[in-house]
Write an enzyme that holds these catalytic residues in place. Structure first.
Site, mmCIF file in Angstrom:
data_model
loop_
_atom_site.group_PDB
_atom_site.id
_atom_site.type_symbol
_atom_site.label_atom_id
_atom_site.label_comp_id
_atom_site.label_asym_id
_atom_site.label_seq_id
_atom_site.Cartn_x
_atom_site.Cartn_y
_atom_site.Cartn_z
ATOM 1 N N ASN A 32 -36.884 -6.104 -40.384
ATOM 2 C CA ASN A 32 -35.867 -5.676 -39.414
ATOM 3 C C ASN A 32 -35.801 -6.602 -38.195
ATOM 4 O OD1 ASN A 32 -38.109 -5.026 -37.925
ATOM 5 N ND2 ASN A 32 -37.678 -2.840 -37.775
ATOM 6 N N ALA A 71 -44.726 -3.998 -43.222
ATOM 7 C CA ALA A 71 -43.836 -3.639 -42.109
ATOM 8 C C ALA A 71 -44.330 -2.359 -41.442
ATOM 9 C CB ALA A 71 -42.416 -3.406 -42.630
ATOM 10 N N TYR A 138 -50.318 6.068 -33.481
ATOM 11 C CA TYR A 138 -50.359 4.942 -34.422
ATOM 12 C C TYR A 138 -51.492 5.116 -35.441
ATOM 13 C CZ TYR A 138 -51.286 0.159 -36.039
ATOM 14 O OH TYR A 138 -51.529 -0.946 -36.804
ATOM 15 N N ILE A 198 -59.692 -10.191 -18.114
ATOM 16 C CA ILE A 198 -60.518 -9.310 -18.930
ATOM 17 C C ILE A 198 -60.430 -7.895 -18.380
ATOM 18 C CG2 ILE A 198 -62.897 -8.756 -19.615
ATOM 19 C CD1 ILE A 198 -63.454 -11.727 -19.790
ATOM 20 N N PHE A 199 -60.098 -6.963 -19.249
ATOM 21 C CA PHE A 199 -60.029 -5.552 -18.848
ATOM 22 C C PHE A 199 -61.410 -4.927 -19.031
ATOM 23 C CE2 PHE A 199 -55.556 -6.228 -20.534
ATOM 24 C CZ PHE A 199 -55.007 -6.397 -19.266
HETATM 25 C C1 UD2 Z 1 -56.537 -3.391 -31.947
HETATM 26 C C2 UD2 Z 1 -55.182 -3.584 -32.557
HETATM 27 C C3 UD2 Z 1 -54.436 -2.288 -32.582
HETATM 28 C C4 UD2 Z 1 -55.268 -1.176 -33.216
HETATM 29 C C5 UD2 Z 1 -56.593 -1.076 -32.480
HETATM 30 C C6 UD2 Z 1 -57.500 -0.061 -33.159
HETATM 31 C C7 UD2 Z 1 -54.445 -5.853 -32.081
HETATM 32 C C8 UD2 Z 1 -53.537 -6.712 -31.272
HETATM 33 N N1 UD2 Z 1 -54.398 -4.544 -31.801
HETATM 34 O O1 UD2 Z 1 -56.420 -3.062 -30.583
HETATM 35 O O2 UD2 Z 1 -53.235 -2.453 -33.304
HETATM 36 O O3 UD2 Z 1 -55.455 -1.441 -34.582
HETATM 37 O O4 UD2 Z 1 -57.272 -2.342 -32.549
HETATM 38 O O5 UD2 Z 1 -58.632 0.164 -32.409
HETATM 39 O O6 UD2 Z 1 -55.144 -6.301 -32.965
HETATM 40 N N2 UD2 Z 1 -58.224 -7.412 -23.545
HETATM 41 C C9 UD2 Z 1 -58.534 -8.117 -22.420
HETATM 42 N N3 UD2 Z 1 -57.577 -8.920 -21.878
HETATM 43 C C10 UD2 Z 1 -56.329 -9.039 -22.411
HETATM 44 C C11 UD2 Z 1 -56.026 -8.303 -23.574
HETATM 45 C C12 UD2 Z 1 -56.995 -7.480 -24.107
HETATM 46 O O7 UD2 Z 1 -59.653 -8.040 -21.883
HETATM 47 O O8 UD2 Z 1 -55.529 -9.802 -21.874
HETATM 48 C C13 UD2 Z 1 -59.270 -6.577 -24.153
HETATM 49 C C14 UD2 Z 1 -58.823 -5.162 -24.398
HETATM 50 O O9 UD2 Z 1 -59.020 -4.375 -23.263
HETATM 51 C C15 UD2 Z 1 -59.735 -4.765 -25.570
HETATM 52 C C16 UD2 Z 1 -59.943 -6.087 -26.329
HETATM 53 O O10 UD2 Z 1 -59.589 -7.124 -25.416
HETATM 54 O O11 UD2 Z 1 -60.974 -4.285 -25.107
HETATM 55 C C17 UD2 Z 1 -59.083 -6.209 -27.557
HETATM 56 O O12 UD2 Z 1 -57.746 -5.881 -27.194
HETATM 57 P P1 UD2 Z 1 -56.503 -6.075 -28.200
HETATM 58 O O13 UD2 Z 1 -55.304 -5.575 -27.491
HETATM 59 O O14 UD2 Z 1 -56.468 -7.459 -28.740
HETATM 60 O O15 UD2 Z 1 -56.859 -5.170 -29.444
HETATM 61 P P2 UD2 Z 1 -57.430 -3.663 -29.552
HETATM 62 O O16 UD2 Z 1 -58.810 -3.792 -30.124
HETATM 63 O O17 UD2 Z 1 -57.264 -2.912 -28.316
#
Ligand code: UD2
Length: 300
Positions: A32, A71, A138, A198-199
């Site tokens: 899509n 998808a 989700y 970093i969060f």
């Molecule tokens: C992942 C998947 C999501 C879901 C989830 C299940 C991705 C993109 N998302 O989320 O779809 O399956 O797992 O638990 O794969 N962070 C930072 N700085 C940033 C961005 C993120 O520190 O700029 C941290 C964030 O707070 C987290 C970690 O990095 O602790 C991973 O974050 P993410 O958004 O890549 O993926 P996640 O594990 O939250």
């Protein structure tokens, strides 16, 4: 030649699957155009613009031998804001395809679930038998899609199987998407000469898996008869902290910038790491791309 339908074939996982399969199969892509970083598909690949909930999706299933359903509404955050849309795409969309598959004679139905089905792990590494307590719509919708696939296998003999990917990364992850993964975000910042954000304190861990290893495990699902009726974790079995990831990205991109710390993201899980024993035993899966190698691909 086998006819393969790849839903979401312009997305991150789907587009690499197209590349891996187009020489040996006749590929139809249903997409899509909601999240694509790909400009052109290989010659001979038939691209249909449409939604998995539409009649066209069911028709396409009936015209193909294999369905790889990638998808989805992919954002955890978006699912929190609009759970109905999430369920319509991920639950009803999947069910629409499964119903068509039940009426036809597909030889494989592969569903891409998510490690989000586990919620906050009670222990790591996480095996498939770990309790499934999703923390987002989700996670619930992905679990529901899986359950339908397994139920269709048991009740109707549909040859379906599922994977639960951990954190997938690739240069084709849509960097414009605000919900893009941490690797894409860190690399965007490093390229712009800015420090990664970093969060939290950065001690949270994730199991980052290259899209090439995801393609490998899907290829095994296509080949191995034993795969049907099963759900497999798709990770590397290793995890690193977000602090370590930031250091690695800065080293690879030779960026001399300071890391910034921001408050922890609400709902973030702390530790995540897959146990991939089941995929190793039944499929012979072995992840091949190290995180360093995978990150080097972003420099090309
Ligand atoms: C992942 C998947 C999501 C879901 C989830 C299940 C991705 C993109 N998302 O989320 O779809 O399956 O797992 O638990 O794969 N962070 C930072 N700085 C940033 C961005 C993120 O520190 O700029 C941290 C964030 O707070 C987290 C970690 O990095 O602790 C991973 O974050 P993410 O958004 O890549 O993926 P996640 O594990 O939250």
């Amino acid at each position: 030649m086998q006819r393969v339908l790849i839903t979401g074939g312009l997305g991150q996982v789907g587009s690499y699957l197209v590349d891996a399969l187009y020489e040996e199969a006749q590929i139809s892509v249903l997409d899509n155009y909601s999240s694509t970083t790909r400009e052109a598909v290989p010659q001979g690949v038939n691209v249909i613009k449409g939604d998995v909930r539409d009649r066209i999706a069911a028709d396409l299933v009936e015209q193909n031998d294999i369905v790889i359903h990638t998808a989805a509404q992919i954002s955890v955050t978006a699912s929190m804001e609009d759970p109905l849309f999430d369920a319509q795409s991920n639950v009803f969309g999947t069910l629409n395809l499964l119903e068509a598959a039940r009426r036809s004679s597909v030889s494989r139905f592969i569903y891409i679930s998510s490690a989000a089905v586990y919620g906050d792990p009670v222990s790591v590494p996480v095996a498939e038998s770990h309790p499934q307590e999703p923390l987002s719509p989700y996670g619930v919708s992905k679990l529901s899609g899986e359950k339908y696939c397994m139920m269709y296998h048991k009740a109707f003999g549909l040859p379906s199987c599922c994977i639960r990917p951990f954190n997938i990364y690739s240069p084709r992850q849509d960097p414009g998407n605000p919900y893009s993964g941490v690797i894409s975000r860190f690399i965007e910042k490093a390229k712009a000469g800015e420090g990664p954000v970093i969060f939290g304190d950065g001690t949270q861990t994730r199991d980052f898996i290259s899209v090439h290893d995801i393609v490998d495990i899907i290829m095994l699902l296509l080949k191995k008869e034993d795969a049907c009726g099963h759900v497999f974790n798709a990770g590397t079995g290793n995890s690193i902290t977000v602090n370590e990831l930031a250091s690695l990205v800065l080293e690879i991109f030779d960026a001399d910038v300071a890391v910034q710390y921001m408050p922890e993201r609400p709902g973030d899980i702390k530790y995540s790491c897959s146990d991939i024993s089941k995929a190793r035993t039944i499929l012979g899966f072995e992840p091949k791309v190290s995180l360093r190698e995978g990150l080097m691909e972003f420099t090309e």
